[in-house]
Design a protein around this motif. Structure first.
Motif, PDB file in Angstrom:
ATOM      1  N   GLU A   1       0.833  -1.194   0.000  1.00 24.20           N
ATOM      2  CA  GLU A   1       0.000   0.000   0.000  1.00 24.20           C
ATOM      3  C   GLU A   1       0.877   1.256   0.000  1.00 24.20           C
ATOM      4  O   GLU A   1       1.857   1.336   0.735  1.00 24.20           O
ATOM      5  CB  GLU A   1      -0.909   0.026   1.237  1.00 24.20           C
ATOM      6  CG  GLU A   1      -2.070  -0.932   1.166  1.00 24.20           C
ATOM      7  CD  GLU A   1      -3.068  -0.577   0.082  1.00 24.20           C
ATOM      8  OE1 GLU A   1      -3.464   0.602  -0.011  1.00 24.20           O
ATOM      9  OE2 GLU A   1      -3.439  -1.483  -0.678  1.00 24.20           O
ATOM     10  N   VAL A   2       0.508   2.227  -0.805  1.00 20.47           N
ATOM     11  CA  VAL A   2       1.206   3.507  -0.816  1.00 20.47           C
ATOM     12  C   VAL A   2       0.910   4.223   0.495  1.00 20.47           C
ATOM     13  O   VAL A   2      -0.226   4.251   0.948  1.00 20.47           O
ATOM     14  CB  VAL A   2       0.730   4.360  -2.012  1.00 20.47           C
ATOM     15  CG1 VAL A   2       1.296   5.761  -1.936  1.00 20.47           C
ATOM     16  CG2 VAL A   2       1.124   3.695  -3.324  1.00 20.47           C
TER      17      VAL A   2
ATOM     18  N   GLU B   1       1.991  14.067   1.553  1.00 18.34           N
ATOM     19  CA  GLU B   1       2.989  13.661   0.563  1.00 18.34           C
ATOM     20  C   GLU B   1       2.994  12.161   0.343  1.00 18.34           C
ATOM     21  O   GLU B   1       2.728  11.387   1.265  1.00 18.34           O
ATOM     22  CB  GLU B   1       4.399  14.049   1.041  1.00 18.34           C
ATOM     23  CG  GLU B   1       4.600  15.496   1.311  1.00 18.34           C
ATOM     24  CD  GLU B   1       5.967  15.803   1.899  1.00 18.34           C
ATOM     25  OE1 GLU B   1       6.611  14.885   2.481  1.00 18.34           O
ATOM     26  OE2 GLU B   1       6.399  16.956   1.784  1.00 18.34           O
ATOM     27  N   ILE B   2       3.327  11.806  -0.884  1.00 22.41           N
ATOM     28  CA  ILE B   2       3.620  10.421  -1.247  1.00 22.41           C
ATOM     29  C   ILE B   2       4.922  10.457  -2.035  1.00 22.41           C
ATOM     30  O   ILE B   2       5.027  11.187  -3.022  1.00 22.41           O
ATOM     31  CB  ILE B   2       2.524   9.791  -2.126  1.00 22.41           C
ATOM     32  CG1 ILE B   2       1.184   9.779  -1.412  1.00 22.41           C
ATOM     33  CG2 ILE B   2       2.929   8.382  -2.564  1.00 22.41           C
ATOM     34  CD1 ILE B   2       0.013   9.363  -2.306  1.00 22.41           C
TER      35      ILE B   2
ATOM     36  N   LYS C   1      -5.447   9.155  -3.522  1.00 20.55           N
ATOM     37  CA  LYS C   1      -4.935   8.763  -2.201  1.00 20.55           C
ATOM     38  C   LYS C   1      -4.613   9.993  -1.353  1.00 20.55           C
ATOM     39  O   LYS C   1      -4.857  10.006  -0.148  1.00 20.55           O
ATOM     40  CB  LYS C   1      -3.714   7.866  -2.345  1.00 20.55           C
ATOM     41  CG  LYS C   1      -4.060   6.508  -2.945  1.00 20.55           C
ATOM     42  CD  LYS C   1      -3.069   5.471  -2.535  1.00 20.55           C
ATOM     43  CE  LYS C   1      -3.412   4.112  -3.094  1.00 20.55           C
ATOM     44  NZ  LYS C   1      -4.617   3.529  -2.553  1.00 20.55           N
ATOM     45  N   LEU C   2      -4.063  11.029  -1.975  1.00 19.30           N
ATOM     46  CA  LEU C   2      -3.778  12.262  -1.252  1.00 19.30           C
ATOM     47  C   LEU C   2      -5.072  12.907  -0.754  1.00 19.30           C
ATOM     48  O   LEU C   2      -5.152  13.352   0.391  1.00 19.30           O
ATOM     49  CB  LEU C   2      -3.008  13.237  -2.140  1.00 19.30           C
ATOM     50  CG  LEU C   2      -1.553  12.867  -2.428  1.00 19.30           C
ATOM     51  CD1 LEU C   2      -1.011  13.683  -3.586  1.00 19.30           C
ATOM     52  CD2 LEU C   2      -0.695  13.054  -1.185  1.00 19.30           C
ATOM     53  N   VAL C   3      -6.082  12.960  -1.619  1.00 17.60           N
ATOM     54  CA  VAL C   3      -7.366  13.540  -1.234  1.00 17.60           C
ATOM     55  C   VAL C   3      -7.980  12.751  -0.086  1.00 17.60           C
ATOM     56  O   VAL C   3      -8.430  13.321   0.915  1.00 17.60           O
ATOM     57  CB  VAL C   3      -8.338  13.599  -2.437  1.00 17.60           C
ATOM     58  CG1 VAL C   3      -9.735  13.971  -1.989  1.00 17.60           C
ATOM     59  CG2 VAL C   3      -7.839  14.572  -3.489  1.00 17.60           C
ATOM     60  N   GLU C   4      -8.010  11.445  -0.225  1.00 16.35           N
ATOM     61  CA  GLU C   4      -8.621  10.606   0.817  1.00 16.35           C
ATOM     62  C   GLU C   4      -7.898  10.763   2.152  1.00 16.35           C
ATOM     63  O   GLU C   4      -8.537  10.846   3.204  1.00 16.35           O
ATOM     64  CB  GLU C   4      -8.654   9.149   0.360  1.00 16.35           C
ATOM     65  CG  GLU C   4      -9.654   8.923  -0.756  1.00 16.35           C
ATOM     66  CD  GLU C   4      -9.576   7.552  -1.397  1.00 16.35           C
ATOM     67  OE1 GLU C   4      -8.581   6.816  -1.165  1.00 16.35           O
ATOM     68  OE2 GLU C   4     -10.505   7.215  -2.152  1.00 16.35           O
ATOM     69  N   ALA C   5      -6.577  10.843   2.122  1.00 12.61           N
ATOM     70  CA  ALA C   5      -5.816  11.034   3.363  1.00 12.61           C
ATOM     71  C   ALA C   5      -6.088  12.404   3.966  1.00 12.61           C
ATOM     72  O   ALA C   5      -6.269  12.544   5.186  1.00 12.61           O
ATOM     73  CB  ALA C   5      -4.323  10.859   3.104  1.00 12.61           C
TER      74      ALA C   5
END
Length: 107
Positions: free
Chosen positions: A7-8, A20-21, A58-62
């Protein structure tokens, strides 16, 4: 790749005011401005080398999960956040009341 169990992982870099990712030496991020009762998402950027992997989502969800956990309303100045929130009614309650009013959503 920054991953656990495939998972990222998204990190909240509070010193830089962004989520950040990091993948393969490239950085995707969602910039924000934090206030006592709300968070303003201002810009999301995913390098072309990382495009098509769902990292913006993923950034939005986090970011939204963090806002919910911290009891903050959300002002989506970034179009990525705005589009996501419009498509996901389960996030409408996070929008700041003035944003919901502007969009014609129940307050």
């Amino acid at each position: 790749m920054n991953a656990i169990n495939g998972e990222v992982q998204v990190r909240d870099n509070r010193a830089a005011d962004r989520f950040e990712i990091e993948v393969e030496g490239h950085l995707a991020f969602a910039q924000y401005v934090l206030a006592p009762d709300h968070i303003i998402f201002t810009h999301t950027e995913v390098p072309p080398e990382l495009g098509g992997r769902g990292l913006a989502t993923k950034l939005v969800e986090a970011g939204l999960a963090s806002a919910r956990q911290r009891g903050l309303s959300v002002i989506p100045r970034c179009s990525v956040f705005g589009r996501y929130m419009m498509k996901h009614p389960e996030t409408h309650d996070l929008m700041a009341p003035e944003i919901r009013t502007t969009l014609g959503l129940p307050v």
